[in-house]
Design a protein around this motif. Structure first.
Motif: not given
Length: 334
Positions: A149, A154, A193
Motif C-alpha cells: 500500500w 493510507t 494498510w
C-alpha cells in the motif's frame, strides 16, 4: 565493529534529529480543528491543509507536493480499520494463523543463517536473538510480506476519516519527514494498510525515534537491510524497557476461579494452584506477574511478566504479544 555499534550520524541524520518528532502531537491537537473538522473537509481541502502544516514544520514544499499529488482516499483502508482481529477472532483462531509450522521452521533456519549478525546486535542491545526473529516473523514473515500500500495514501485516508484522525495526521507528517530526509524514495514508500513500514513494520513516528543505520551506509533502511532491521527492532525494545535475562511470561494451567488481571508474584500464583504448562510446579520467584486468560473460562491461560508489557508498547494487542512470546519460546527450544 566500532562503527556498527553506533547510529550513523550523516548530515541528513543531524537534520532529522534536530526536527521535533514529538512536536507532532502538539500540532495534531490544533490542526484542522480536530477530528470533527477533518471529517467535514473535502479530500482536496484536507490535502491543502496538510501541505500548509508540512511547510510550517519545515518539510520541503517540493517533497510534500510530490507526495500528496498522487495521494488517494482508499475506502478499503477505512473498512480494514474497522475489522481489527481481536474484535472478530478468538485468540485460538488468531494463534492458528500466526503460530504456524512454516513460520517456526523458517525462523529456525534464519536464526542459524543470520547468527553472526544477530549476535552482534544482541551484544549491543541485549535483546535475545529468538525474540527479534519472532518479531520479524510475525510482523512481515521475515521480510517477505511488508505490504504494498502507498504509505502516504493510507495515512492520509486514515487522517481524513475522523475516527483516529489526529494520530494518523501525526503519522502522515512523520512519513513526509522520512521522504524529506531521503531514506526512501516515493515510489518505494510502501507498507501495510495502516501505514506500517518495512520488515519490522514501524509506524513513521516510531521509525523517526528508533530506526538505526547499523550497516553505516547513511540510510536507516528497514526495507532492504536486515542489519538495520534487527538493530532498529532491538533499539525499540531496549529503549522501551526490556529486561535482559527475564522471560516474557509463560503458558500455565490455572484454576477456573482465577480471573484475568489478577496480580501477584510467580510464587504466590503457584501457591494459588497455578501450574506450569506441563503440569509441573512453578519456580519459586518474586517476579511480579499478571494472570491472563483468553477465550473465556476454558481458554488458554498465561502468567505475563514485565517484558510482555514491552511487547505491548510495540503493539497493544494481547493476541500479538502472546504470539510473539510463544514463537520466541519455540525458537529458543529449537
Amino acid at each position: 565493529m566500532a562503527n556498527r555499534d553506533r547510529v550513523h550520524w550523516s548530515r541528513r541524520e543531524a537534520v532529522r534529529r534536530a526536527l521535533p518528532v514529538l512536536g507532532l502531537a502538539a500540532w495534531a491537537s490544533t490542526a484542522l480543528g480536530g477530528s470533527a473538522r477533518a471529517a467535514q473537509q473535502s479530500w482536496s481541502e484536507f490535502l491543502d491543509q496538510i501541505a500548509v502544516e508540512a511547510q510550517r514544520l519545515g518539510i520541503s514544499p517540493y517533497v510534500t507536493k510530490s507526495a500528496l499529488a498522487g495521494a488517494e482516499r482508499l475506502e478499503q483502508v477505512i473498512e480494514l480499520d474497522r475489522r481489527q482481529p481481536e474484535g472478530r477472532l478468538t485468540f485460538a483462531e488468531y494463534a492458528r494463523r500466526v503460530i504456524d509450522r512454516n513460520r517456526i521452521r523458517r525462523g529456525q533456519e534464519l536464526l542459524e543463517s543470520r547468527h553472526d549478525l544477530l549476535e552482534a546486535v544482541r551484544f549491543r542491545y541485549g535483546i535475545p536473538n529468538q525474540v527479534i526473529t519472532a518479531l520479524w516473523g510475525v510482523e512481515s514473515s521475515y521480510g517477505r510480506n511488508m505490504g504494498n500500500w502507498s504509505v502516504i495514501s493510507t495515512l492520509a485516508t486514515l487522517a481524513h476519516d475522523g475516527r483516529r484522525s489526529e494520530f494518523f495526521r501525526g503519522e502522515l507528517m512523520a512519513a513526509l519527514r522520512i521522504l524529506d530526509a531521503g531514506d526512501i524514495v516515493l515510489d518505494g514508500f510502501k507498507g501495510s494498510w495502516a501505514g506500517a513500514m518495512g520488515q519490522c513494520q514501524f509506524m513513521p513516528s516510531t521509525y523517526l525515534r528508533h530506526a538505526v543505520d547499523w550497516d553505516g551506509d547513511g540510510r536507516r533502511d528497514i526495507w532492504t537491510s536486515e542489519a538495520d532491521v534487527f538493530a532498529s527492532m532491538s533499539n525499540f525494545l531496549a529503549t522501551s524497557g526490556w529486561r535482559p535475562g527475564e522471560r516474557w511470561g509463560r503458558p500455565v494451567q490455572a484454576p477456573a476461579s482465577l480471573e484475568t488481571g489478577q496480580r501477584g508474584t510467580v510464587t504466590e500464583f503457584g501457591q494459588a494452584g497455578v501450574r506450569a504448562e506441563d503440569g509441573g510446579p512453578l519456580p519459586n520467584s518474586d517476579i511480579p506477574a499478571v494472570f491472563l486468560r483468553m477465550d473465556g473460562e476454558e481458554g488458554p491461560a498465561f502468567l505475563t511478566y514485565h517484558n510482555f508489557q514491552v511487547f505491548k508498547i510495540w503493539n497493544r494487542s494481547d493476541y500479538f504479544a502472546l504470539s510473539v512470546g510463544m514463537i520466541s519460546d519455540q525458537l529458543k527450544a529449537s
